[in-house]
Scaffold this motif. Structure first.
Motif, mmCIF file in Angstrom:
data_model
loop_
_atom_site.group_PDB
_atom_site.id
_atom_site.type_symbol
_atom_site.label_atom_id
_atom_site.label_comp_id
_atom_site.label_asym_id
_atom_site.label_seq_id
_atom_site.Cartn_x
_atom_site.Cartn_y
_atom_site.Cartn_z
ATOM 1 N N GLY A 102 -3.375 -1.357 -24.512
ATOM 2 C CA GLY A 102 -3.410 -2.283 -23.378
ATOM 3 C C GLY A 102 -4.380 -3.420 -23.616
ATOM 4 N N VAL A 103 -5.496 -3.124 -24.288
ATOM 5 C CA VAL A 103 -6.479 -4.167 -24.573
ATOM 6 C C VAL A 103 -5.820 -5.287 -25.372
ATOM 7 N N PHE A 104 -5.018 -4.899 -26.362
ATOM 8 C CA PHE A 104 -4.442 -5.926 -27.220
ATOM 9 C C PHE A 104 -3.223 -6.566 -26.587
ATOM 10 N N ALA A 105 -2.541 -5.825 -25.722
ATOM 11 C CA ALA A 105 -1.406 -6.423 -25.027
ATOM 12 C C ALA A 105 -1.857 -7.172 -23.778
ATOM 13 N N GLN A 106 -3.140 -7.057 -23.436
ATOM 14 C CA GLN A 106 -3.720 -7.674 -22.241
ATOM 15 C C GLN A 106 -2.951 -7.310 -20.988
ATOM 16 N N SER A 107 -2.557 -6.065 -20.906
ATOM 17 C CA SER A 107 -1.835 -5.637 -19.715
ATOM 18 C C SER A 107 -2.027 -4.144 -19.521
ATOM 19 N N LEU A 108 -1.823 -3.721 -18.299
ATOM 20 C CA LEU A 108 -1.900 -2.308 -17.999
ATOM 21 C C LEU A 108 -0.546 -1.758 -17.578
ATOM 22 N N ARG A 109 0.499 -2.561 -17.696
ATOM 23 C CA ARG A 109 1.834 -2.057 -17.383
ATOM 24 C C ARG A 109 2.373 -1.362 -18.632
ATOM 25 N N THR A 120 5.153 -3.214 -20.565
ATOM 26 C CA THR A 120 4.692 -4.427 -21.241
ATOM 27 C C THR A 120 3.988 -4.057 -22.537
ATOM 28 N N VAL A 121 3.144 -3.040 -22.456
ATOM 29 C CA VAL A 121 2.429 -2.605 -23.649
ATOM 30 C C VAL A 121 3.421 -2.136 -24.696
ATOM 31 N N ALA A 122 4.388 -1.355 -24.248
ATOM 32 C CA ALA A 122 5.340 -0.808 -25.207
ATOM 33 C C ALA A 122 6.137 -1.908 -25.877
ATOM 34 N N VAL A 123 6.501 -2.919 -25.113
ATOM 35 C CA VAL A 123 7.361 -3.955 -25.662
ATOM 36 C C VAL A 123 6.562 -4.967 -26.477
ATOM 37 N N LEU A 124 5.378 -5.293 -26.002
ATOM 38 C CA LEU A 124 4.651 -6.398 -26.614
ATOM 39 C C LEU A 124 4.153 -6.073 -28.000
ATOM 40 N N LEU A 125 3.674 -4.866 -28.160
ATOM 41 C CA LEU A 125 3.041 -4.555 -29.427
ATOM 42 C C LEU A 125 4.092 -4.115 -30.436
ATOM 43 N N VAL A 126 4.680 -5.100 -31.062
ATOM 44 C CA VAL A 126 5.649 -4.792 -32.118
ATOM 45 C C VAL A 126 5.204 -5.542 -33.352
ATOM 46 N N GLY A 127 5.828 -5.220 -34.461
ATOM 47 C CA GLY A 127 5.481 -5.913 -35.700
ATOM 48 C C GLY A 127 4.124 -5.466 -36.219
ATOM 49 N N PRO A 128 3.341 -6.432 -36.662
ATOM 50 C CA PRO A 128 2.074 -6.060 -37.309
ATOM 51 C C PRO A 128 1.152 -5.283 -36.378
ATOM 52 N N GLU A 129 1.313 -5.505 -35.058
ATOM 53 C CA GLU A 129 0.400 -4.806 -34.157
ATOM 54 C C GLU A 129 0.828 -3.366 -33.910
ATOM 55 N N GLN A 130 1.901 -2.977 -34.570
ATOM 56 C CA GLN A 130 2.357 -1.610 -34.411
ATOM 57 C C GLN A 130 1.288 -0.613 -34.863
ATOM 58 N N GLY A 131 0.452 -1.058 -35.781
ATOM 59 C CA GLY A 131 -0.596 -0.180 -36.304
ATOM 60 C C GLY A 131 -1.480 0.356 -35.198
ATOM 61 N N ILE A 132 -1.802 -0.525 -34.243
ATOM 62 C CA ILE A 132 -2.643 -0.087 -33.123
ATOM 63 C C ILE A 132 -1.957 1.035 -32.370
#
Lengths: 386, 177, 546, 244
Positions: free
Chosen positions: D121-128, D131-143
């Motif tokens: 959530g910190v990196f997606a800047q959201s608590l939904r 949103t977190v599931a969808v936003l963090l794709v690609g290189p941020e998948q590592g998180i």
């Protein structure tokens, strides 16, 4: 006022040569130089405050031997101060200050008269020299030294660092040290400032201001830290007076009308608050200290520490305002001293012990006066013409 | 007139020095009287006759008051008074140099007298631990400060000196003014 | 007439104090009625004004403007945060006549400091409130009151200095009149430092925890309830002084870290507390630290969340002192509210703060993660607290079951209608402090919605409350006492003995004073030597003629 | 407030993904474990005091899952609400035992788990969650990967499956399986469409997470058993609770 002097002197010292002489002098002075005598607005307030304090002390002090003597002396001192500050010239003022200082130094039977007279006398010497140098002038350096002498004279007159008498006394204070720092000094200094300031050129005023501010800070820090480090209550009280005077000097040294008003306010605070409390503390200091503080003591501690809404706070507020408009680091330095100030206030309040019921009324009145000074400083200032 | 002025300065200095160097009531009283006479002379030389008389009167009064108590005799130049002597000389030379070099043409003889007396009075007050001498020094200061400020102020100075001198020299239970 | 409404609330309090003076018996009733009347007067006056900002000039003359009073959403909001807890404490705690009077006066001074339009006025009223509170707490307690008073006085002086600097630099020290950009870093530092001192927001053991442990809880609790919002008010007003922003982004980071560190340190102390009351004493500083962290975010939502967290802090300051120190249902419910169980006000405010931090960037969000762990730690501490022995010696004032019930109900109810509180009070107040774009914080009475998350408080609250009641009926909270190992701290953190540390500090200070006073320096200053005089004069004469 | 919203909230808490679904899910898992321990798969666990409160907050968390077909729309859900509700339920479950050893373990693993939940959530800047599931794709998948691993490691401890003094009454655990596993799915796995199929996929993935948790717990239990045999404790009061 002169009539008062005549009356007092006559009543009290009928049997003595001095009494007749003083009465004649006052009468003569009043008759001969009447038009030359005028009491300035701020001095009226100050003299009224002195009279009120005298009344307060007379009414609410615990009875002790010698009290009457001190009060009569105070009344005479008040009359002489009135005569001094209403006089026609600075020299008149100087002459009466010398007489007052000598009389004050003679209070109390112990030795040390010469030490007590030293500082005021040197103050008068320096003020006289400064006045002369400025009047004769002709040379920038000479005039600056004159202004310096005036400022140093003021400091010496009030008996402050570095001209103060040695603070080593243990046990209750002598009436002499009380009367000078807390009773006569404030009115005399106020009179001096009113006579000196109008005659200074900007260059001289700069020197005068710098010396007063510098020595004011020295006194402020010496008083605050000296009181902080003192164990003996009497010593602590003296240092607390010095700290208060430090604020006064800074205020008077800032030279703006508002700042001088602060000095006046702080002087009133010394007279109306610190001085009576000190007088009442003398008895308690002699008895062993009590554990704990009563509610009254807490209030007194707050008042002595300069807490809002008491007198000290408005002084600090206005002083910082005035100081920062001149040079803000000065205000920062002042804040440091003010922050350390409350460190000794509680111990001062404890040294008052548990007052008896009559004195407690006195405490109440002093606190009320302090409250008035703190809550409506504007009114007090406008009464004084600032 | 010049002689009168020089005489005034010398008298004032001698009187002040006598106070500084004495420990008896007579020496001190004489000193105050002489200093007052010197000041009066200088005022007279400056053309202020009435003031001169009043100052002299004050000096006599102060001297008389000092004569009533304190250490007996003259007590002038007792043992160990060398530093006092040197100081007294400095108290003459200092104001002279000041008047000649720093205030050229501005220092009246009366002013010079005042400076000398004030300096000696201040020295007395500073140096002594005795009440009698301290009072005398304060009286001298009052005279000197008055003289430095002008003829009219000299009267005030004399008044102050008289008031100071009323105090007894002993710490007995005499009431204070 | 209307602008004088700003004075209504303080005037009611002062009048009430006088009424207490002459009242025959029934002091608690008079005091409580006064406090509630002051709440009504404050809110009513604002509504009667049409909820627009108004100014009241008390004095005329040059420079007197800094002593004006004002009434707007900010003052009403913070006024409620002071007065409502105070009123609860007044209603349910017994006080002596003099204590009641002084406390009412202190409340009046506190409200005045909140309503002050300029920094001078704030400083003046703040100092007055501190002095009154110290005297109210009385002489029995020897450490706590001094600590509060000392820090408040220091804050007052810092404020005066800040005001003086502003007055000389910008020509005014009235918060809203300070021109944009005139608030320098140094001045801001003074203001913020004063705010931290007033609320006791230091990572070390600040005064709120100390006074809470004073022999008479009634006095300490009142002091905490009145003073804590004042400092946070000051910190929030810095936005007004800085025209909506702080002079440097580093201040946001620094103050955020200070707030988080305060909360974390309080939680650490709480989880190691040997007694229940010592644990509860840390809850208000913890909550205030989190509020500071939210205010320091500087975003519109952050400030709004911070103000909500001030309400949460106020609710804790009111509920915890009234709580019975037993494992009765009410006692445990109070602990749950303090722990931030949904749907309470504490939970809502902290959730909003988390959302605000997550929205405002990675670094604040990481700090918020630390803050969340402080919250977690506080939950653990409160759970452990259930097994802690009650206070020894017993505290001076009996707890009030009715009072804590009312407090808990109020707190939960405020949490349920958090959306309404936000839209009615918090958002208007925030809009006065920072630029507040529409849509940052939306929702109705029972819903708080932001870009980063949603909190349907009302919808979830009702089923939750019903289920909790059901659970309580089914398996009642029967927790006996067992002498297990629960008194040992959860984490290996030793609680420094507060009193011991303070005594040490005092003796060190005294030594420091001794260096000045009795040592060589003091001797030199106190002694007068004629040769010294001559040297001083000669040196100065040379100095001035050069 | 609209009555409809209240109704949907009630449904979410009491039916699906609330009480009914949660209980079914938990019962299934628990039954499986009983089978694995060669016991009869049925039998109600004793209802301990305080389990009820833990269950309530488990249900609050369950309502925050972004499961398809959930009466609450996925945008109405909030990671922080779910996380704090689960934290609370953990402590409510701990409360009756009052054992510090268990509390320490619970605290540490909750802290780690909180990081695992919040960090994406910190990196997606959201608590939904969505949103977190969808936003963090690609290189941020590592998180997400790291958070997922951490999450899974913490779960056996949070559910009271392993560890000295880890206590969670079975009656409470029954209702906590689905919130914990479902939160993992909501936050870390990309949703694939709605409808019944989506819901089934969600439950299936949750079951997978639960299975992984059980496997991890079994592994940890084995290691723990070996270590216990090596250094037998010298007695002392250690309450172990029901464990695998």
């Amino acid at each position: 006022m002169s009539a008062l002097v005549v009356g007092v002197t006559w009543l009290r010292w009928r049997g003595h040569l001095a009494g007749y002489l003083l009465a004649a002098l006052a009468l003569g002075g009043w008759l001969a130089a009447g038009p030359g005598f005028a009491v300035a607005t701020e001095q009226r307030v100050m003299l009224a405050a002195l009279a009120a304090v005298l009344l307060l002390l007379g009414l609410f002090s615990p009875s002790e031997p010698g009290l009457g003597e001190v009060l009569w002396g105070g009344l005479l001192g008040l009359a002489l101060v009135a005569l001094a500050v209403s006089g026609p010239s600075l020299t008149w003022w100087s002459a009466l200050v010398l007489a007052l200082a000598a009389g004050c130094a003679a209070l109390g039977a112990d030795g040390g008269f010469a030490e007590r007279l030293r500082a005021p006398a040197i103050g008068v010497v320096m003020i006289g020299s400064g006045q002369m140098l400025i009047a004769v002038g002709g040379n920038v350096g000479v005039e600056r030294v004159g202004a310096l002498a005036l400022a140093l004279g003021l400091v010496a007159l009030a008996g402050l660092v570095p001209f103060g008498s040695e603070i080593t006394a243990r046990g209750p204070a002598t009436p002499a040290s009380l009367a000078w720092a807390g009773f006569l000094g404030p009115a005399l200094v106020l009179g001096l400032v009113a006579r000196v300031l109008p005659h200074l050129t900007p260059d001289e005023a700069e020197v005068y201001s710098a010396v007063l501010i510098g020595l004011g800070l020295v006194n402020l820090f010496a008083g605050v830290f000296g009181a902080w480090g003192s164990i003996d209550p009497s010593r602590m009280w003296r240092f607390s007076f010095i700290a208060d005077w430090g604020l006064v000097l800074v205020g008077l040294g800032l030279l703006s009308p508002a700042a001088i008003g602060v000095g006046y306010l702080a002087l009133l605070g010394i007279v109306v608050v610190r001085m009576p409390l000190y007088v009442w503390s003398r008895r308690a200091i002699a008895t062993p200290p009590q554990e704990g503080l009563s509610r009254t003591n807490l209030l007194v501690a707050a008042a002595l520490a300069g807490a809002a809404p008491f007198a000290g706070f408005s002084v600090r507020l206005l002083l910082l305002q005035a100081a920062s408009s001149l040079f803000w680091p000065l205000a920062a330095v002042l804040v440091v001293a003010m922050l350390c100030w409350p460190a000794h206030a509680f111990r001062l309040a404890r040294s008052l012990g548990r007052p008896d019921p009559r004195t407690r009324w006195g405490f109440g009145l002093v606190l009320a006066a302090s409250l008035a000074l703190g809550v409506v400083p504007g009114l007090v200032l406008s009464l004084g013409g600032y | 007139m010049l002689i009168l002025e020089v005489l005034a300065v010398i008298l004032a200095w001698l009187g002040g020095a006598a106070v500084l160097l004495s420990s008896g009531r007579r020496g001190i009283a004489l000193g105050i009287g002489a200093a007052g006479l010197g000041l009066g002379l200088s005022e007279f030389a400056a053309g202020a006759g009435e003031e001169a008389i009043l100052v002299l009167l004050g000096a006599l009064l102060a001297a008389g008051l000092r004569l009533r108590d304190g250490g007996r005799g003259w007590g002038t130049l007792g043992p160990g008074s060398t530093p006092g002597l040197i100081s007294a000389l400095a108290a003459l030379l200092g104001p002279l140099l000041l008047a000649v070099y720093l205030l050229p043409g501005r220092a009246e003889p009366a002013l010079l007298c005042g400076m000398v007396v004030t300096t000696l009075g201040a020295m007395s007050v500073m140096a002594t631990g005795e009440r009698q001498l301290s009072l005398a020094g304060a009286a001298l200061v009052a005279f000197g400060v008055g003289a430095m400020a002008g003829p009219e102020a000299a009267i005030y100075g004399a008044v102050g000196a008289t008031l100071v001198s009323m105090l007894p020299a002993s710490a007995a239970s005499r009431p204070q003014p | 007439m209307p602008p004088a409404l700003a004075l209504a609330s303080p005037a009611v309090l002062v009048a009430g104090a006088l009424a207490v003076l002459v009242a025959r018996g029934r002091i608690r009733q008079v005091t409580a009625a006064t406090a509630w009347l002051a709440v009504l007067a404050g809110v009513g006056g604002w509504i009667a004004e049409g909820r627009v900002p108004t100014d009241l000039a008390l004095l005329a003359g040059q420079g007197a403007g800094s002593l004006n009073l004002e009434m707007n959403a900010v003052t009403v909001t913070f006024g409620l945060a002071v007065l409502v807890p105070a009123a609860l404490l007044f209603t349910f705690q017994e006080r002596r006549r003099d204590e009641s009077m002084l406390a009412l006066w202190a409340c009046a001074a506190a409200i005045t400091s909140i309503e002050a339009a300029g920094i001078f006025g704030t400083a003046l009223a703040l100092g007055a409130a501190a002095t009154l509170l110290m005297v109210m707490m009385g002489p029995q307690d020897r450490v706590g009151p001094r600590a509060v008073w000392g820090s408040q006085m220091a804050a007052g002086l810092l404020l005066i200095l800040a005001a003086a600097l502003l007055a000389s630099a910008a020509g005014t020290s009235i918060y809203s009149a300070i021109p944009s950009g005139a608030l320098s870093g140094a001045t801001f530092g003074l203001l913020a430092g004063a705010g931290l001192l007033v609320s006791g927001l230091v990572p070390g053991r600040g005064w709120p925890a100390q006074v809470w442990l004073s022999p008479k809880l009634a006095g300490g609790a009142m002091t905490v309830a009145v003073s804590t919002p004042l400092g946070l008010n000051l910190l929030a007003r810095t936005y007004s002084a800085g025209s909506g922003s702080w002079p440097s982004p580093w201040f946001h980071l620094t103050l955020g870290l200070i707030g988080t560190a305060t909360a974390l340190a309080a939680a650490l102390r709480a989880q190691a507390a040997p007694q229940r009351r010592i644990c509860l004493a840390e809850m208000v500083p913890l909550s205030a630290g989190l509020a500071l962290a939210a205010i320091a975010l500087g975003t519109p939502l952050g400030v709004a969340a911070g103000i909500s967290a001030v309400f949460a802090t106020a609710s804790l300051a009111a509920v915890l002192p009234l709580l019975p120190e037993s494992n009765s249902g009410l006692g445990l419910l109070g602990l749950a509210v303090a722990a931030g169980a949904p749907p309470g006000l504490v939970f809502g405010a902290r959730l909003l703060s988390l959302e605000a931090a997550f929205e405002s960037g990675t670094v604040p969000a990481l700090i918020a993660l630390v803050a969340a762990s402080a919250w977690l730690l506080s939950i653990a501490a409160l759970a452990r607290c259930v097994w802690l022995p009650a206070t020894d010696p017993p505290r001076g004032v009996p707890d009030s079951r009715l009072g804590s019930a009312v407090g808990v109900v109020l707190s939960v109810a405020a949490g349920v209608v958090l959306g309404g509180i936000e839209s009615a009070l918090v958002v208007p107040a925030t809009a006065l402090l920072v630029r507040f774009p529409a849509g940052v914080l939306t929702g109705g009475w029972g819903l708080v919605s932001t870009a980063s998350g949603e909190w349907p408080a009302l919808e979830l609250a009702l089923p939750t409350l019903v289920l909790v009641a059901l659970a309580a009926l089914l398996g009642g909270p029967r927790l006996g006492h067992h002498g297990g190992d629960s008194v040992s701290p959860l984490l290996g953190y030793r609680l420094p003995s507060g009193v011991g540390a303070l005594t040490r500090a005092r003796s060190r200070l005294a030594e420091l004073g001794g260096v000045f006073g009795s040592g060589s320096m003091g001797a030199a200053l106190g002694r007068s030597q004629p040769w010294l005089w001559v040297v001083v004069v000669v040196v100065l004469a040379i100095a001035v003629t050069r | 407030m609209s009555l409809q919203l209240l109704q949907s909230a009630l449904e979410a808490m009491l039916i699906a993904p609330g009480a009914v679904l949660t209980a079914l899910f938990g019962a299934l898992i628990e039954a499986l474990t009983r089978v694995a321990r060669r016991r009869t798969p049925w039998g109600l666990p004793p209802l301990r005091s305080w389990s009820g409160f833990a269950i309530v907050y488990g249900l609050v968390a369950a309502a925050q899952l972004s499961m398809p077909l959930s009466p609450l729309s996925p945008t109405d859900t909030n990671l922080a609400v779910a996380a704090m509700a689960l934290v609370l339920s953990g402590w409510l479950g701990w409360l009756p035992s009052g054992l510090i050893a268990g509390a320490r373990r619970l605290l540490i693993f909750q802290a780690l788990w909180l990081v695992a939940v919040m960090a994406p959530g910190v990196f997606a800047q959201s608590l939904r969650p969505q949103t977190v599931a969808v936003l963090l794709v690609g290189p941020e998948q590592g998180i997400k990967l790291a958070a997922g691993v951490l999450y899974l490691i913490c779960l056996p401890f949070l559910l009271g499956l392993v560890g000295e003094g880890a206590v969670l009454p079975v009656s409470a655990r029954l209702f906590l399986w689905f919130p914990y596993c479902g939160l993992f799915v909501s936050e870390l796995l990309v949703p694939a469409g709605g409808g019944l199929a989506g819901a089934a996929r969600f439950v299936g993935l949750s079951l997978l997470v639960a299975a992984l948790t059980l496997a991890l717990a079994a592994g940890a239990g084995l290691i723990g058993a070996v270590r216990r045999r090596d250094s037998r404790p010298a007695g002392g009061r250690v309450q172990t609770g029901d464990r695998l």
